[in-house]
Design a protein around this motif. Structure first.
Motif, PDB file in Angstrom:
ATOM      1  N   THR A   1       0.271  -0.073   5.825  1.00  0.00           N
ATOM      2  CA  THR A   1       0.573  -1.356   5.890  1.00  0.00           C
ATOM      3  C   THR A   1      -0.044  -1.812   7.401  1.00  0.00           C
ATOM      4  O   THR A   1      -0.578  -0.831   8.257  1.00  0.00           O
ATOM      5  N   VAL A   2      -0.354  -3.091   7.544  1.00  0.00           N
ATOM      6  CA  VAL A   2      -0.986  -3.551   8.460  1.00  0.00           C
ATOM      7  C   VAL A   2      -0.468  -4.891   9.211  1.00  0.00           C
ATOM      8  O   VAL A   2       0.440  -5.356   8.527  1.00  0.00           O
ATOM      9  N   GLN A   3      -0.747  -4.959  10.543  1.00  0.00           N
ATOM     10  CA  GLN A   3      -0.087  -6.048  11.208  1.00  0.00           C
ATOM     11  C   GLN A   3      -1.063  -6.804  12.239  1.00  0.00           C
ATOM     12  O   GLN A   3      -2.170  -5.983  12.639  1.00  0.00           O
ATOM     13  N   ASN A   4      -0.850  -7.767  12.661  1.00  0.00           N
ATOM     14  CA  ASN A   4      -1.480  -8.441  13.545  1.00  0.00           C
ATOM     15  C   ASN A   4      -1.300  -7.933  15.216  1.00  0.00           C
ATOM     16  O   ASN A   4      -0.074  -7.652  15.557  1.00  0.00           O
ATOM     17  N   THR A   5      -2.344  -7.872  15.829  1.00  0.00           N
ATOM     18  CA  THR A   5      -2.306  -7.293  17.216  1.00  0.00           C
ATOM     19  C   THR A   5      -3.462  -8.208  18.146  1.00  0.00           C
ATOM     20  O   THR A   5      -3.990  -8.958  17.673  1.00  0.00           O
ATOM     21  N   GLU A   6      -3.131  -8.056  19.416  1.00  0.00           N
ATOM     22  CA  GLU A   6      -4.197  -8.871  20.274  1.00  0.00           C
ATOM     23  C   GLU A   6      -5.629  -8.533  19.905  1.00  0.00           C
ATOM     24  O   GLU A   6      -6.517  -9.172  20.221  1.00  0.00           O
ATOM     25  N   LYS A   7      -5.712  -7.190  19.353  1.00  0.00           N
ATOM     26  CA  LYS A   7      -7.237  -6.735  19.096  1.00  0.00           C
ATOM     27  C   LYS A   7      -7.438  -7.122  17.532  1.00  0.00           C
ATOM     28  O   LYS A   7      -8.787  -6.847  17.098  1.00  0.00           O
ATOM     29  N   GLY A   8      -6.531  -7.756  16.781  1.00  0.00           N
ATOM     30  CA  GLY A   8      -6.948  -8.187  15.489  1.00  0.00           C
ATOM     31  C   GLY A   8      -5.710  -7.435  14.597  1.00  0.00           C
ATOM     32  O   GLY A   8      -5.023  -6.674  15.128  1.00  0.00           O
ATOM     33  N   VAL A   9      -6.320  -7.350  13.532  1.00  0.00           N
ATOM     34  CA  VAL A   9      -5.406  -6.714  12.470  1.00  0.00           C
ATOM     35  C   VAL A   9      -5.602  -5.078  12.564  1.00  0.00           C
ATOM     36  O   VAL A   9      -6.821  -4.746  12.868  1.00  0.00           O
ATOM     37  N   ARG A  10      -4.537  -4.618  12.955  1.00  0.00           N
ATOM     38  CA  ARG A  10      -4.435  -2.970  13.065  1.00  0.00           C
ATOM     39  C   ARG A  10      -3.411  -2.271  12.219  1.00  0.00           C
ATOM     40  O   ARG A  10      -2.503  -2.822  11.534  1.00  0.00           O
ATOM     41  N   LEU A  11      -3.297  -1.114  12.247  1.00  0.00           N
ATOM     42  CA  LEU A  11      -2.496  -0.212  11.489  1.00  0.00           C
ATOM     43  C   LEU A  11      -0.882  -0.620  12.051  1.00  0.00           C
ATOM     44  O   LEU A  11      -0.493  -0.842  13.178  1.00  0.00           O
ATOM     45  N   LYS A  12      -0.171  -0.697  10.781  1.00  0.00           N
ATOM     46  CA  LYS A  12       1.409  -0.855  11.185  1.00  0.00           C
ATOM     47  C   LYS A  12       2.382   0.525  10.850  1.00  0.00           C
ATOM     48  O   LYS A  12       2.712   1.057  11.698  1.00  0.00           O
ATOM     49  N   GLU A  13       2.144   1.163   9.662  1.00  0.00           N
ATOM     50  CA  GLU A  13       2.933   2.090   9.362  1.00  0.00           C
ATOM     51  C   GLU A  13       2.175   2.726   8.282  1.00  0.00           C
ATOM     52  O   GLU A  13       1.065   2.302   7.567  1.00  0.00           O
ATOM     53  N   ILE A  14       2.308   4.091   8.414  1.00  0.00           N
ATOM     54  CA  ILE A  14       1.743   5.125   7.466  1.00  0.00           C
ATOM     55  C   ILE A  14       2.907   5.602   6.299  1.00  0.00           C
ATOM     56  O   ILE A  14       3.875   6.023   6.747  1.00  0.00           O
ATOM     57  N   PHE A  15       2.499   5.660   5.206  1.00  0.00           N
ATOM     58  CA  PHE A  15       3.530   6.219   4.105  1.00  0.00           C
ATOM     59  C   PHE A  15       2.901   7.187   3.206  1.00  0.00           C
ATOM     60  O   PHE A  15       1.662   7.325   3.149  1.00  0.00           O
ATOM     61  N   THR A  16       3.328   8.144   2.587  1.00  0.00           N
ATOM     62  CA  THR A  16       2.999   9.028   1.408  1.00  0.00           C
ATOM     63  C   THR A  16       3.135   8.197   0.267  1.00  0.00           C
ATOM     64  O   THR A  16       4.008   7.428   0.194  1.00  0.00           O
ATOM     65  N   CYS A  17       2.773   8.549  -0.702  1.00  0.00           N
ATOM     66  CA  CYS A  17       2.873   8.135  -2.038  1.00  0.00           C
ATOM     67  C   CYS A  17       4.340   8.250  -2.621  1.00  0.00           C
ATOM     68  O   CYS A  17       4.903   7.463  -3.312  1.00  0.00           O
ATOM     69  N   ASP A  18       4.850   9.449  -2.361  1.00  0.00           N
ATOM     70  CA  ASP A  18       6.201   9.742  -2.520  1.00  0.00           C
ATOM     71  C   ASP A  18       7.298   8.746  -2.162  1.00  0.00           C
ATOM     72  O   ASP A  18       8.061   8.300  -2.653  1.00  0.00           O
ATOM     73  N   GLU A  19       6.927   8.239  -0.992  1.00  0.00           N
ATOM     74  CA  GLU A  19       7.758   7.391  -0.123  1.00  0.00           C
ATOM     75  C   GLU A  19       8.026   5.960  -0.966  1.00  0.00           C
ATOM     76  O   GLU A  19       8.676   5.313  -0.893  1.00  0.00           O
ATOM     77  N   ILE A  20       6.781   5.445  -1.423  1.00  0.00           N
ATOM     78  CA  ILE A  20       6.587   4.107  -1.918  1.00  0.00           C
ATOM     79  C   ILE A  20       6.456   4.005  -3.226  1.00  0.00           C
ATOM     80  O   ILE A  20       6.982   3.146  -3.676  1.00  0.00           O
ATOM     81  N   LEU A  21       5.807   5.135  -4.181  1.00  0.00           N
ATOM     82  CA  LEU A  21       5.776   5.131  -5.527  1.00  0.00           C
ATOM     83  C   LEU A  21       6.737   5.715  -6.581  1.00  0.00           C
ATOM     84  O   LEU A  21       6.611   6.661  -7.068  1.00  0.00           O
ATOM     85  N   LYS A  22       8.084   5.513  -5.917  1.00  0.00           N
ATOM     86  CA  LYS A  22       9.268   6.288  -6.499  1.00  0.00           C
ATOM     87  C   LYS A  22       9.655   5.713  -7.850  1.00  0.00           C
ATOM     88  O   LYS A  22       9.434   4.480  -8.173  1.00  0.00           O
TER      89      LYS A  22
END
Length: 286
Positions: free
Chosen positions: A265-286
């Protein structure tokens, strides 16, 4: 609905080609290169099980070409399309639809296979409809000099000859709310003409199959577009539009080409859109 990641194989590409004008000292932090300046690349496809439909998004490189051809891409790992399908309890013949984000060889090569006698080619999913769009089909079958090496006739023409080719209607504003396959699509022209980015509603989340709009986690900053993109300035604009929408709606971005990061997922920062979180497929595609 069920979603399954399908790992069709891993390969390597030149890091400089993958990051265009971005200096190696910068991109090497997120995508470390080996002694030959090559970075790890995945061909991570996605299988959608929805009622009676089994939809495969992209099919990887396949294995039709010569050892010399594959030697340019330094194949590594033990993944294959058939093995990954089998691990999820499926077979090629079960697939009802094959959706191709675009027709570059590393995205559609597995759609066509050798026939039994290796005298010609046949589609690799005999019971499936194959989906692209008319603009991109015309672009791929009459390739420009820049992309000619990526649009291989043996990966493309047998699909039309099979009678299983289907076209998705394009969206005038870039976003198609719902396609014939049940999910939305973002059409992007920077990498190649009318690349299609599926946007799938799943358990209250929107899963976006990023293809070459965002190949890896390292490509999030807007200027970080590949040297393969035919219209890099347009790629930057399309990525800007999409990533702002991803932040606003908390999209989950499924990375087809990142060998080490699967969903982000991504988020707004002072540098622009940047990384928010990293997930494995097992964590999201349950």
């Amino acid at each position: 609905m069920n979603l399954y990641p399908i790992e069709s194989g891993n390969f390597k590409l030149d890091g400089g080609a993958m990051f265009g004008v971005v200096p190696k000292t910068i991109w090497n932090r997120t995508n470390p290169a080996d002694e030959n300046n090559l970075i790890d690349i995945a061909a991570r496809c996605l299988l959608i099980e929805n009622g009676n439909r089994l939809i495969l998004i992209d099919t990887g490189m396949g294995n039709k070409q010569s050892d010399k051809f594959f030697g340019y891409y330094s194949l590594w790992g033990n993944h294959s399309l058939d093995k990954s399908l089998q691990e999820k309890g499926f077979h090629r013949d079960d697939i009802t639809d094959v959706f191709m984000t675009h027709l570059h060889f590393d995205h559609c090569g597995g759609s066509v296979i050798w026939n039994k006698n290796k005298t010609g080619y046949e589609v690799g999913f005999k019971n499936a409809k194959f989906w692209t769009n008319e603009n991109h089909w015309d672009w791929a079958t009459n390739p420009n000099s820049r992309e000619k090496a990526s649009f291989l006739k043996e990966n493309i023409l047998p699909i039309e000859e099979s009678g299983q080719l289907n076209f998705i209607s394009r969206a005038e504003n870039g976003f198609l709310e719902k396609s014939d396959l049940g999910f939305g699509i973002f059409f992007a022209d920077g990498h190649t003409e009318k690349q299609m980015i599926p946007m799938i509603n799943y358990n209250g989340k929107t899963i976006c199959f990023m293809a070459d709009l965002l190949p890896t986690l390292g490509h999030i900053p807007l200027p970080y577009v590949t040297g393969y993109d035919t219209r890099p300035l347009l790629s930057m604009n399309e990525k800007d539009i999409f990533l702002k929408k991803a932040v606003e709606n908390n999209y989950y971005l499924f990375l087809e080409h990142d060998a080490h990061n699967q969903i982000i997922t991504v988020q707004n920062t002072e540098k622009g859109v940047r990384l928010k979180e990293i997930f494995t497929c097992d964590e999201i595609l349950k």
